[in-house]
Design an enzyme around this catalytic site. Structure first.
Site, mmCIF file in Angstrom:
data_model
loop_
_atom_site.group_PDB
_atom_site.id
_atom_site.type_symbol
_atom_site.label_atom_id
_atom_site.label_comp_id
_atom_site.label_asym_id
_atom_site.label_seq_id
_atom_site.Cartn_x
_atom_site.Cartn_y
_atom_site.Cartn_z
ATOM 1 C CG ASP A 245 32.949 26.747 48.002
ATOM 2 O OD1 ASP A 245 33.793 25.841 47.968
ATOM 3 O OD2 ASP A 245 31.925 26.704 48.725
HETATM 4 C C1 GLC Z 1 31.502 24.532 51.379
HETATM 5 C C2 GLC Z 1 32.045 23.672 50.277
HETATM 6 C C3 GLC Z 1 31.096 23.503 49.119
HETATM 7 C C4 GLC Z 1 29.668 23.546 49.638
HETATM 8 C C5 GLC Z 1 29.410 24.940 50.164
HETATM 9 C C6 GLC Z 1 28.020 25.066 50.788
HETATM 10 O O1 GLC Z 1 32.489 25.264 52.005
HETATM 11 O O2 GLC Z 1 33.345 23.986 49.774
HETATM 12 O O3 GLC Z 1 31.397 22.237 48.513
HETATM 13 O O4 GLC Z 1 28.751 23.256 48.578
HETATM 14 O O5 GLC Z 1 30.383 25.355 51.104
HETATM 15 O O6 GLC Z 1 27.924 24.252 51.913
#
Ligand code: GLC
Length: 731
Positions: free
Chosen positions: A225
């Site tokens: 993430d």
């Molecule tokens: C965010 C989320 C994830 C998302 C990523 C990119 O913090 O937790 O679900 O795909 O960052 O935006």
């Protein structure tokens, strides 16, 4: 590849893309080796490109209903179509991997991202998610199933330690990911922010290598993430193949890949190990449209997708109450429409699952477009109130882009009707019915609250009381529409209403989909994917949810103990016979169905069940058959019922019937024995209940498992700390 190139390739290029402006991430290109940049972008409710987070102009894409609404359809074919539409749109815009679906278990209603997730039940979770994955990937676009794993709260999400028993992990939190990996071949998995029993998801070798890659044979790539990796060397060695977003260090000096290169040079990362990550990345690169040189058209078929959004939104609505078939409402009815959300409706949630929309048309306009006459006086009062309140909203720049109206409903209060009694009295005489819309916003990065969120606000309570008392005094009926993100308290007010429609956040066709169901153009067939309890504190997890449960050390909330173990949702409420407001799997229809001829037979290694569903009512409609298994109680406590198969009929005309055929295996009904780290299905007599909800069973058929079966797995991810896992009182 040089060491520098290897270090770069296992890190992203930052929250940017050279090829697709506004994408949330991309990978490092190596032209001399023919390795292109791979473009990734969110999310679970449609493609998010551009907007405040990126500093790039927002690109408008199709805003689908939120995943909670998708889940409420219980319709695998429809969700597959939603996936195909999302995949086609991502392809048209040049995105190689769409960052979704997101399907962490809805452990507790206060999780701020539950709107983005699917259900409380791992079996339903896996089947719904797999249908979406297959749809998206059928267009040559990859998915990133997320967030692996145990990402069940937003409070302190990047450092919280989720302390979970091995059994709850396997049976509840990992089970849907296991099914999706084994049955839909997802290109990528997104590892999660929190620690799981002490180690961050993105750095957890037990999770990413022992279980995901070695046990489940996942053969795609694992990306972290965004900013989830605290220690790039640990992430590479744990089997997290790609560190996202990569690029310049967040708040630090230099590039994320510097640490990886240092690790390669000082031996803390062996080249043979990083080569595994590189291979996993290149395997996926070879699948991508970018590698194949397919150029984006930037002309997605937005029109075709409108129909899918409208159909899915309507099918995801759940009719919770409909006294004396009050709904659908005839077009000639004069409607007195109450609630700020009727005049400023909510299409989606905030955060990375937001989809940039050119406009959101509110429910009041949708009802008028559908031919209803709204009471002018209240329309004027609310419109005036909204204009004044909008000034407040405009003072909230942070809401500028993030799904303005969703954020809006957590900022601007319901209008106070305490001094409007005479107007209500006067106007009720000129109206035939009252419609009240209740709204709730929700978004990433913060959890929901109890007061004024899970529970009604004082203004909302008063509105329902006053309007219901007045209209009922004239023998006129009142319906409530919930334009909300998730579960809320219902028992204290539901008896004041004649009908309740749970509309969720329906996506960009909010107003038309709601009008379709209110008018009867669509007969609602949604079923709850999550229990609505009588009260929040009836839920076992409430004892440990941050802000409302324990506070272990003041404001830090650095751990959450999953003391409830597997006792989530209906697994708990049914087993202890606890009353609920509305049960898992529940949903009414404008017609009536009968269930006849239940059958169950064993064919090779499968159980094949079937039942005939007939429409014995007046209008066409669809029904969802739910099969729940009750296992013989033995060494470990088992839920009284567990969903192990389901199927939705086609649209049955009055008098028509359909035989719904379903199947499950002995592995599907296994439990997890954490003393021995194995799945097991013990021999004995089981019961199969055919239900239209988890509490409304139409037939039950016993069946025998003739011998014990077991499946050994890695003995990993046990909690380090002592965890007092809840045991239910033995009946
Ligand atoms: C965010 C989320 C994830 C998302 C990523 C990119 O913090 O937790 O679900 O795909 O960052 O935006």
């Amino acid at each position: 590849m040089t060491l520098e190139e290897k270090a770069k390739l296992v890190c992203g290029m930052g929250m940017t893309s050279k090829k697709v402006p506004g994408a949330v991430g991309s990978t490092y290109e190596i032209p001399r080796l023919g390795i292109p940049e791979i473009v990734v972008s969110d999310g679970p409710a449609g493609l998010r490109l551009g907007g405040t987070f990126s500093g790039v102009k927002a690109v408008y894409a199709t805003a689908f209903p939120i995943p909670a609404a998708m889940a409420s359809t219980w319709d695998l074919d429809l969700l597959n179509k939603v996936g195909v539409a999302m995949g086609a749109e991502s392809k048209a815009f040049g995105v190689d991997v769409l960052l979704g679906p997101a399907f962490n278990i809805k452990r507790d209603p206060l999780n701020g991202r539950n709107f983005e997730y699917l259900t409380e039940d791992p079996y339903l979770n896996g089947r719904l998610a797999a249908a979406i994955v297959k749809g998206i990937q059928s267009e040559g676009v990859g998915v990133s199933i997320k967030h692996f794993a145990v990402n069940n709260q937003e409070t302190n999400r990047m450092s919280i330690n989720e302390v979970v028993s091995e059994r709850a992990l396997r049976e509840i939190y990992l089970s849907a990911f296991e099914y999706v990996v084994k049955n839909s071949d997802p290109w990528t998995v997104m590892s999660s922010y929190p620690k799981i029993n002490g180690v961050h998801g993105a750095q957890n070798k037990y999770l990413l290598t022992d279980i995901l890659k070695n046990e489940w044979k996942f053969n795609g790539l694992v990306m972290s993430d965004w900013f989830a990796v605290k220690d790039p060397v640990a992430a590479v060695n744990a089997g997290n193949d790609l560190i996202m977003p990569g690029g310049p260090k967040w708040g630090g000096q230099g590039d994320t890949s510097d640490d990886v290169l240092a690790g390669l040079k000082n031996g803390t990362i062996k080249e043979a190990d990083i080569d595994k990550n590189i291979k996993n990345i290149l395997k996926i690169v070879l699948k991508t449209l970018s590698f194949k040189g397919e150029l984006p058209t930037n002309k997605p078929d937005l029109k075709a997708n409108v129909e899918i959004v409208r159909k899915t939104a309507a099918e995801g609505m759940v009719l919770l109450k409909n006294e004396s078939s009050f709904l659908p409402i005839p077009k000639k009815a004069r409607i007195a429409l109450f609630g700020v959300t009727a005049y400023k409706s909510i299409a989606g949630g905030t955060g990375s699952s937001n989809v940039n929309k050119p406009h959101i048309i509110d429910i009041s306009t949708g009802l008028e477009k559908a031919g209803y006459t709204l009471n002018d006086r209240f329309k004027g009062i609310y419109t005036k109130y909204m204009e004044f309140q909008n000034d407040i909203l405009d003072k909230h720049p942070e809401s500028a882009d993030w799904e303005k109206l969703s954020y809006y409903r957590t900022v601007i209060p319901e209008m106070d009707l305490s001094k409007a009694e005479s107007i209500i009295e006067c106007e009720s005489k000129k109206s035939d019915i009252a419609l009240i819309v209740i709204g709730r916003g929700s978004g990433e990065e913060s959890d929901r609250r109890l007061e004024g969120d899970f529970y009604l606000t004082p203004e909302e309570k008063l509105m329902i009381e006053k309007v219901s008392a007045q209209f009922h005094s004239l023998g006129k009926k009142v319906a409530v529409i919930l334009n909300v993100c998730g579960v809320m308290e219902m028992n204290s007010w539901k008896d004041q209403t004649d009908a309740i429609l749970l509309a969720w956040f329906p996506g960009q066709e909010c107003e038309t989909a709601i009008a379709d169901v209110i008018s009867g153009k669509v007969n609602p067939s949604g079923k709850l994917p999550m229990t609505f309890p009588v009260d929040y504190y009836d839920i076992p997890s409430s004892r440990n949810f941050p802000m409302v449960g324990h506070t272990n050390d003041g404001k830090n909330f650095n751990y959450t103990n999953y003391e409830e173990g597997i006792w989530i949702g209906y697994r708990y409420f049914n087993t202890v016979n606890q009353p609920v407001a509305y049960p898992f799997g529940y949903g009414l229809s404008y017609t009536v169905f009968s269930f006849r001829e239940p059958r169950l037979e064993r064919k090779k290694d499968k159980w094949i069940a079937s039942i005939r569903v007939a429409n014995i009512g007046e209008v066409s409609g669809k029904e969802v058959v739910q099969l729940y298994v009750s296992a013989p109680q033995n060494s470990i406590q088992k839920p009284s019922y567990e969903l192990k198969a389901f199927g939705k009929t086609r649209d049955l005309k009055p008098g028509e019937s359909e035989i719904v055929k379903l199947q499950f295996t002995d592995y599907d009904i296994a439990s997890f024995d954490e003393d021995d780290s194995r799945w097991f299905t013990s021999k004995g007599t089981y019961m199969l209940s055919f239900g239209s909800s988890s509490r409304d069973f139409k037939a039950a058929v016993p069946f025998n498992v003739n011998k014990d079966k077991s499946w050994k797995v890695h003995d990993v991810l046990k909690p380090v700390e002592k965890l007092n896992v809840m045991r239910l009182p033995v009946k």
